[in-house]
Design an enzyme around this catalytic site. Structure first.
Site, PDB file in Angstrom:
ATOM      1  CD  GLU A  83       7.515   0.833   0.401  1.00 47.39           C
ATOM      2  OE1 GLU A  83       6.562   0.794   1.198  1.00 47.39           O
ATOM      3  OE2 GLU A  83       8.696   0.674   0.743  1.00 47.39           O
ATOM      4  CE  LYS A 261       6.321   0.678   5.542  1.00 44.11           C
ATOM      5  NZ  LYS A 261       6.848   0.779   4.184  1.00 44.11           N
ATOM      6  CG  ASP A 277      -9.607  -7.286   8.397  1.00 49.73           C
ATOM      7  OD1 ASP A 277      -8.814  -6.321   8.354  1.00 49.73           O
ATOM      8  OD2 ASP A 277     -10.529  -7.377   9.216  1.00 49.73           O
ATOM      9  CG  HIS A 375      13.466   2.552  -2.313  1.00 47.39           C
ATOM     10  ND1 HIS A 375      13.518   1.397  -1.595  1.00 47.39           N
ATOM     11  CD2 HIS A 375      12.298   3.143  -1.997  1.00 47.39           C
ATOM     12  CE1 HIS A 375      12.436   1.298  -0.866  1.00 47.39           C
ATOM     13  NE2 HIS A 375      11.670   2.342  -1.092  1.00 47.39           N
TER      14      HIS A 375
HETATM   15  C1  MEV Z   1      10.613   0.276   3.709  1.00 46.61           C
HETATM   16  O1  MEV Z   1       9.281   0.239   3.234  1.00 46.61           O
HETATM   17  C2  MEV Z   1      10.901  -0.910   4.603  1.00 46.61           C
HETATM   18  C3  MEV Z   1      12.264  -0.894   5.291  1.00 46.61           C
HETATM   19  O2  MEV Z   1      12.428   0.332   5.994  1.00 46.61           O
HETATM   20  C4  MEV Z   1      12.328  -2.077   6.231  1.00 46.61           C
HETATM   21  C5  MEV Z   1      13.536  -2.094   7.137  1.00 46.61           C
HETATM   22  O3  MEV Z   1      14.111  -1.024   7.425  1.00 46.61           O
HETATM   23  O4  MEV Z   1      13.872  -3.196   7.599  1.00 46.61           O
HETATM   24  C6  MEV Z   1      13.366  -0.941   4.265  1.00 46.61           C
END
Ligand code: MEV
Length: 425
Positions: A83, A261, A277, A375
């Site tokens: 990513e 995430k 792992d 991004h």
């Molecule tokens: C994207 O891979 C991760 C984010 O969505 C984390 C977040 O929103 O805090 C940017």
């Protein structure tokens, strides 16, 4: 004085020049450098011994998380991830944290829990007492399975038991606590759990079924915290934005999942780079996030009395430096060397700092200019490649799409077509 992980202009260098800087930082050999930049760095015969039905290998980019100062020590952190923006966001956040004194970390001893499920026990509550009473015999049997771990200062250290109510009626669950030292643990713990189950069945009555490690590693926690000055983060409004972002995640599981995430973006990239792992760590992290009865954020963000931002994180971290593929995968071995960690605990603490940095990088962008700007440039390059651009055309097409704010496959294809036609005339 140790070497600095803050290397000015690192991101502007070519991959070869960057590797030279990493080589100097981590004392890599020429062979290790050659291996890092060779396409087939995991030999097929080794891959074939790692898993079943092997037909090939799939390389992913390996980047370096820069600027990490953790407990006053500099770290370069290898990250394997597909990513865009993750490596840049972590490095940028680590720079802000560095200026405020860096990350401070701690961890519990590396204790994992093995569970033994006993069903059909007539007197489960009394059986629980009998199992706990048999602790000495159980620990002795468990430790006979792994003299190497015991001689390294680890091994089975405690035994507990609980009664749970299930759709199949009450069950007795015996829990063996094992200090795994620098191993991630499943092999040691599962072997011990299987070996002690006849004793558990004898003293409890009933029948033993499952004997397996738990990935909710609440006895193997890592922690990190940091202070970032309001100036470094972009002013008091951004501090408030980040604190509000945390409050949102703490109150709403839909946001918490994305917040976490982001944390795992950083942690898992390092775990993949070291061939640990990642499923175990993810399972533990998410289960830990719901420990208070609702799914919440793994990190917290507050404003201190000076108006500066204070972040903290705590999560289970079942990672190892021995066993599994860490010591067999050629790139994982080099990744561990670059990291320079000496124990699994130190490794886990670095991962906690990485998770907090990644979270800060994402929240700062979300609370200010938004996530898309950063991004877009790499995303556009990926789209250009997917649309068929090669060589210099990748950058030409990507830049044009960013300018136009039309980062789409159809537009990339049009631009490639236009470029090719213009070259023919
Ligand atoms: C994207 O891979 C991760 C984010 O969505 C984390 C977040 O929103 O805090 C940017």
């Amino acid at each position: 004085m140790g070497k600095s992980s803050s290397i000015s202009g690192f991101y502007k260098l070519s991959p070869k020049q960057r590797l030279q800087a990493v080589k100097e930082f981590a004392d890599l050999t020429d062979e290790e450098c050659a291996l890092l930049q060779s396409a087939g760095s995991l030999p097929l015969d080794l891959a074939d011994r790692m898993i079943e039905n092997v037909v090939g290998t799939i390389p992913v980019p390996l980047g370096i998380g820069m600027n990490f100062l953790i407990n006053n020590r500099d770290y370069l952190i290898p990250m394997a991830i597909e990513e865009p923006s993750v490596v840049a966001a972590a490095s940028y956040a680590a720079k802000m944290v560095r200026d405020g004194g860096g990350f401070h970390t701690s961890s519990t001893p590396p204790i994992m829990v093995g569970q033994i499920q006993v069903v059909g026990v007539k007197d489960p509550y009394a059986a629980k007492m009998r199992v706990i009473q048999a602790k000495e015999e159980v620990l002795k049997k468990a430790n006979e399975q792994d003299p190497v771990l015991v001689s390294a200062g680890g091994g089975a250290i405690d035994l507990d038991a609980k009664v749970i109510n299930t759709t199949q009626g009450p069950m007795l669950i015996a829990e063996l606590h094992v200090d795994c030292r620098d191993a991630m643990g499943p092999n040691a713990v599962n072997t011990m759990a299987e070996a002690i189950s006849p004793i558990i069945q004898r003293v409890a009555g009933g029948r033993v079924y499952l004997r397996i490690i738990s990935n909710l590693a609440t006895k193997r926690l890592v922690r990190a915290w940091c202070v970032v000055s309001k100036e470094a983060v972009g002013g008091e409004k951004v501090v408030d934005g980040i604190v509000n972002a945390y409050a949102f995640a703490a109150a709403d599981p839909y946001r918490a999942a994305t917040h976490n995430k982001g944390i795992l973006n950083g942690i898992i990239a390092v775990i993949i780079a070291t061939c640990n792992d990642h499923r175990a760590v993810e399972a533990g992290a998410h289960a830990y996030a719901v420990r208070n009865g609702h799914y919440g954020a793994l990190s917290t963000w507050e404003k201190n009395k000076n108006g500066d931002l204070v972040g903290s994180i705590e999560l289970p971290m079942a990672v190892g430096l021995i066993g599994g593929a860490v010591r067999t995968h050629p790139i994982a071995k080099i990744a561990v060397k670059i990291l320079g960690v000496k124990t699994a605990n130190e490794f886990g603490e670095v991962l906690a700092a990485m998770g907090l940095a990644q979270n800060l990088g994402a929240l700062r962008a979300l609370a200010s200019e938004g996530i898309q700007r950063g991004h877009m440039s790499l995303h556009a390059k990926n789209i250009a490649v997917a649309a068929g651009a090669t060589g210099e055309l990748i950058d030409i097409v990507a830049e044009k799409m960013v300018q136009e704010r039309k980062i789409r496959m159809d537009r990339a294809k049009e631009l490639i077509e236009q470029y090719r036609k213009s070259r023919k005339v």
